[in-house]
Design a protein around this motif. Sequence first.
Motif, PDB file in Angstrom:
ATOM      1  N   ALA A  59       9.503  31.689 -29.078  1.00 48.45           N
ATOM      2  CA  ALA A  59      10.278  31.609 -30.332  1.00 48.45           C
ATOM      3  C   ALA A  59       8.924  32.180 -31.044  1.00 48.45           C
ATOM      4  O   ALA A  59       7.755  31.803 -30.886  1.00 48.45           O
ATOM      5  CB  ALA A  59      10.517  30.382 -30.725  1.00 48.45           C
ATOM      6  N   ALA A  93      14.894  27.721 -32.165  1.00 45.12           N
ATOM      7  CA  ALA A  93      14.216  27.408 -30.763  1.00 45.12           C
ATOM      8  C   ALA A  93      14.519  26.301 -30.243  1.00 45.12           C
ATOM      9  O   ALA A  93      15.197  25.249 -30.960  1.00 45.12           O
ATOM     10  CB  ALA A  93      12.709  27.407 -31.140  1.00 45.12           C
ATOM     11  N   PRO A 132       9.102  26.222 -26.167  1.00 50.60           N
ATOM     12  CA  PRO A 132      10.207  26.611 -27.365  1.00 50.60           C
ATOM     13  C   PRO A 132      10.573  28.117 -27.320  1.00 50.60           C
ATOM     14  O   PRO A 132       9.743  29.206 -27.219  1.00 50.60           O
ATOM     15  CB  PRO A 132       9.756  26.106 -28.550  1.00 50.60           C
ATOM     16  N   GLY A 133      11.846  28.226 -27.273  1.00 56.28           N
ATOM     17  CA  GLY A 133      12.350  29.565 -27.236  1.00 56.28           C
ATOM     18  C   GLY A 133      14.021  29.781 -27.330  1.00 56.28           C
ATOM     19  O   GLY A 133      14.658  28.785 -27.835  1.00 56.28           O
ATOM     20  N   ARG A 134      14.359  31.056 -26.928  1.00 53.67           N
ATOM     21  CA  ARG A 134      15.777  31.173 -27.040  1.00 53.67           C
ATOM     22  C   ARG A 134      16.242  32.028 -25.784  1.00 53.67           C
ATOM     23  O   ARG A 134      15.439  32.742 -25.361  1.00 53.67           O
ATOM     24  CB  ARG A 134      16.380  31.747 -28.151  1.00 53.67           C
TER      25      ARG A 134
END
Length: 477
Positions: free
Chosen positions: A187, A193, A200-202
Amino acid sequence: MSMYLHNTLTGRKEEFTPAEPGRVRMYVCGPTTYNYIHLGNARPLVVFDTLRRYLEYRGYDVLYVQNFTDIDDKVINRAREEGLPALQVAERYIEEFFRDAGALNVKRASLYPRVSQHIEDIIAAITALERRGFAYPAGGDVYFAVEKFPAYGRLSKRDPAEMRAGARVEVNTAKRNPLDFALWKAAGPGEPAWDSPWGPGRPGWHIECSTMALKYLGPGFDIHGGGADLIFPHHENEIAQAEAGAGGPFARFWLHNGFITVNQEKMSKSRGNFFLVRDICSRFQPLAVRLFLLATHYRSPIDFDDAGLQAAEKGLERLENTRRLLGEACCRLAAADPHPRDGGGTALTGRVEELRREFVAAMDDDCNTARALAALYDLAREINTYLATTSCPEPGAVQAATRILEQLGGDVLGLFGRQEQGLDSALLAGLMDLIITIRQEARQRQDWATADTIRDRLRELGLTLEDTPRGTRWKKG
RNA sequence: GGCGCGGUGGCGAAGAGGCUAACGCCGCGGUCUGCAAAACCGCUACUCGCCGGUUCAAAUCCGGCCCGCGCCUCCA
């Protein structure tokens, strides 16, 4: 009689039978929900909806899954522009999607899984790929290692080695190979996220489809569809992820529709030469738009122009007229005495069955809706001729013709809307009866001026009168 | 450059070795009608981008050429 579908995987028409008898599992790539859908988005919706309807007509139970990509860069950008949370923006365009798809008479899918609601599944899928050595983390991102998957390029018929040679210089140096693609994206600041083993991210774009398709349809499902521009890289990547992770075949038949073009050029959001479904539907009857899309074989390109839509409106009207004529014939039957029949009904019923077979043969041949439509128009003409030349139609023939016309044109091609109901239409019908009665009196005393004025004024209001030997009828439009 | 798609009447669009080249729209003529509408009938490609070849037979197969488009980067 078996059905044949063109499989992009083999480049040939192949006999289609579902893996599980009596049940077809299909997945169609749905929209990224950052805008209203345009005509190019509408084509796969209508095409695959029609295939689904036809499979149902053939007696299959169809499990039809279509995703919403509700989280990705475009949605995030759009949300930023509008100053709203990304999921809220996505939610709104999903609602608008249903409005537009509904106007085109697209049946609801069995399921509409969304990326944002399958993060856990996606993380599990990526973890599995990592464990098997197909994926590697790099600074918060995770990439799929294309060279680990030897079959890469099979769908799009590309050779990874040659592509590498022609690939652009990658800005992203985190990738080991330019062809590698993101499974997980770290993210950026202020981006939505989810927590993951890599931070953290997608999810990346491709992993959602393969994950959700496998979750709801299982490996080796029957049909995966989408626009031809998804063949590479999207569908190629889906296959790589799914088959590397599961070790078995992903989807059996890959179907791809051709593009909509404008002035011979591809219609796309990035080119800005697109027409929104809602705008077209405000200028033409939505069902005529559907007919326009089905008048060409699904794999051929369609060049968008007003003349084509106008022709579709006329064609639809022709079909509608036949339905109206049949409806009137049914009314006449109800009121008819048991007069001797003047024949022709058996011949009609035979012709109807013959044309039904032609329709089915066309659809069996790679969903050839253009040819199926020709059979439908022939059917309409046969029915019209019969009704025009028969004073006392035979109930069996009228019923058979009605049933087939409604099944083929309505259930399968989805070209007929539901009859309007309710107070307004009842009131309108009553008023029209009254007006027609009064006009009829004028006609009987040969007061043509009055009769014509009434007809002209109604025309201006969008109501057409037709005088026939059996009385006057009316219709909207 | 690689891979792929397409060029059929005024327009759209099927047909992929052999019935008069579907079907829709438009146009023209006719039947019906007070007129109109709807419906029906008839007419509108001796020809399927061009040139060769295979075959008794090709729009359909093979070769070459011309033209248009798409994918190879987000895109239905």
